[in-house]
Design a protein around this motif. Structure first.
Motif, mmCIF file in Angstrom:
data_model
loop_
_atom_site.group_PDB
_atom_site.id
_atom_site.type_symbol
_atom_site.label_atom_id
_atom_site.label_comp_id
_atom_site.label_asym_id
_atom_site.label_seq_id
_atom_site.Cartn_x
_atom_site.Cartn_y
_atom_site.Cartn_z
ATOM 1 N N ASP A 1 0.833 -1.199 0.000
ATOM 2 C CA ASP A 1 0.000 0.000 0.000
ATOM 3 C C ASP A 1 0.876 1.261 0.000
ATOM 4 O O ASP A 1 1.880 1.333 0.728
ATOM 5 N N GLN B 1 1.352 -1.996 4.885
ATOM 6 C CA GLN B 1 0.155 -2.793 4.567
ATOM 7 C C GLN B 1 0.370 -3.454 3.210
ATOM 8 O O GLN B 1 0.762 -2.791 2.238
ATOM 9 N N SER B 2 0.114 -4.754 3.152
ATOM 10 C CA SER B 2 0.222 -5.501 1.884
ATOM 11 C C SER B 2 -1.181 -5.843 1.408
ATOM 12 O O SER B 2 -1.994 -6.400 2.168
ATOM 13 N N ASN B 3 -1.481 -5.504 0.140
ATOM 14 C CA ASN B 3 -2.818 -5.679 -0.425
ATOM 15 C C ASN B 3 -2.831 -6.811 -1.466
ATOM 16 O O ASN B 3 -1.986 -6.855 -2.370
ATOM 17 N N THR C 1 -5.385 -8.127 -4.293
ATOM 18 C CA THR C 1 -6.604 -7.782 -5.021
ATOM 19 C C THR C 1 -7.034 -8.951 -5.899
ATOM 20 O O THR C 1 -6.212 -9.514 -6.638
ATOM 21 N N ARG D 1 -10.719 -6.953 4.925
ATOM 22 C CA ARG D 1 -11.095 -7.374 3.579
ATOM 23 C C ARG D 1 -12.308 -6.541 3.168
ATOM 24 O O ARG D 1 -13.069 -6.039 4.041
ATOM 25 N N SER D 2 -12.506 -6.386 1.881
ATOM 26 C CA SER D 2 -13.612 -5.544 1.402
ATOM 27 C C SER D 2 -14.934 -6.308 1.349
ATOM 28 O O SER D 2 -15.980 -5.696 1.080
ATOM 29 N N MET E 1 -10.634 -6.833 -2.163
ATOM 30 C CA MET E 1 -9.291 -6.689 -1.605
ATOM 31 C C MET E 1 -9.189 -7.359 -0.244
ATOM 32 O O MET E 1 -10.121 -7.307 0.569
ATOM 33 N N ALA F 1 -6.239 -7.360 2.937
ATOM 34 C CA ALA F 1 -5.065 -6.595 3.358
ATOM 35 C C ALA F 1 -4.565 -7.063 4.714
ATOM 36 O O ALA F 1 -5.350 -7.340 5.634
ATOM 37 N N GLN G 1 -1.786 -5.908 7.779
ATOM 38 C CA GLN G 1 -1.048 -4.757 8.303
ATOM 39 C C GLN G 1 -0.030 -5.240 9.335
ATOM 40 O O GLN G 1 -0.290 -6.163 10.100
#
Length: 252
Positions: free
Chosen positions: A131, A140-142, A144, A173-174, A209, A211, A213
């Motif tokens: 991120d 933060q690693s995303n 997708t 998560r989204s 997504m 993620a 942290q």
């Protein structure tokens, strides 16, 4: 007649044996053959010393004398003696190669298309990125995911390499939180985040997504060893993607 045939066979064998050595004067040899065949014109006192021989014997004797010359001097004149036994001639023939010299055998067929890359599998596409809001203490690693079909099963795993001081500070998560079971822990030198879709839940088609942290030692952190992977089930069957956190296009 049997004796004559035997003599002729022996003569032809001797002539063919000597044929490959040399190529002397053909005219000279023919002349000697003719002189041998003209043995009937010799003086009378030679003929009275012994009983006259049949004509074929005189020819055979004269030709046999010439064969001695041929063995030393070279070439047997095949045209001077006719082969009375058809089918006994030998013919040398060179074989024809199946492939012309210097040419190459055809190559195996080239596949019509290369295999799909690891970041995409059928209707499922993926990407990993750090991120842009990360800083020298925290990141933060995303991960997708884009799916063109609803997913009835999904597991997402994020692996952050332990580069020093890496400690989880949370995850999100989204998609709805209640739809997933979540776990985080260290394993084999990685901080591992895992999201698993609960049984009976569905991920709709769209872009989503996941993620993780974490804190880390002060300074710019190298994410080169970080990895992600996802397995899913859609109407088209089982799907699997994986990748790293190197920069790439957005997959649109």
């Amino acid at each position: 007649m049997t004796g004559r045939r035997d003599v002729d066979e022996e003569l032809r064998a001797r002539l063919h044996e000597a044929a490959g050595a040399h190529r002397p004067d053909r005219a000279r040899i023919l002349a000697r053959v003719e002189r041998g065949m003209a043995g009937g014109d010799r003086p009378a006192h030679h003929r009275t010393t012994r009983p006259p021989l049949p004509g074929w014997a005189r020819v055979a004797g004269a030709t046999a004398a010439v064969a001695g010359v041929l063995a030393v001097g070279g070439y047997a004149v095949a045209s001077a003696v006719k082969d009375d036994a058809p089918g006994r001639r030998s013919v040398a023939a060179s074989s024809t190669p199946s492939t012309a010299p210097g040419s190459k055998a055809p190559h195996a067929p080239v596949p019509s298309r290369p295999p799909a890359s690891a970041v995409a599998d059928g209707p499922l596409w993926s990407d990993g990125a750090v991120d842009p809001h990360s800083n020298e203490f925290w990141a933060q690693s995303n991960v997708t995911l884009k799916t063109a079909e609803p997913l009835t099963a999904l597991t997402v795993e994020l692996r952050v390499a332990q580069t020093g001081g890496v400690t989880s500070t949370g995850a999100w998560r989204s998609l709805p939180e209640d739809d997933f079971a979540f776990a985080v822990g260290e394993r084999d030198g990685f901080l591992v985040y895992r999201w698993t879709l609960k049984e009976g839940r569905t991920v709709p088609a769209g872009e989503w997504m996941f993620a993780g942290q974490y804190d880390h030692d002060r300074g710019g952190r190298n994410a080169q060893a970080d990895r992600y992977a996802a397995t899913a089930t859609a109407g088209s069957g089982g799907l699997s993607v994986r990748g790293d956190f190197a920069a790439r296009d957005d997959g649109s």
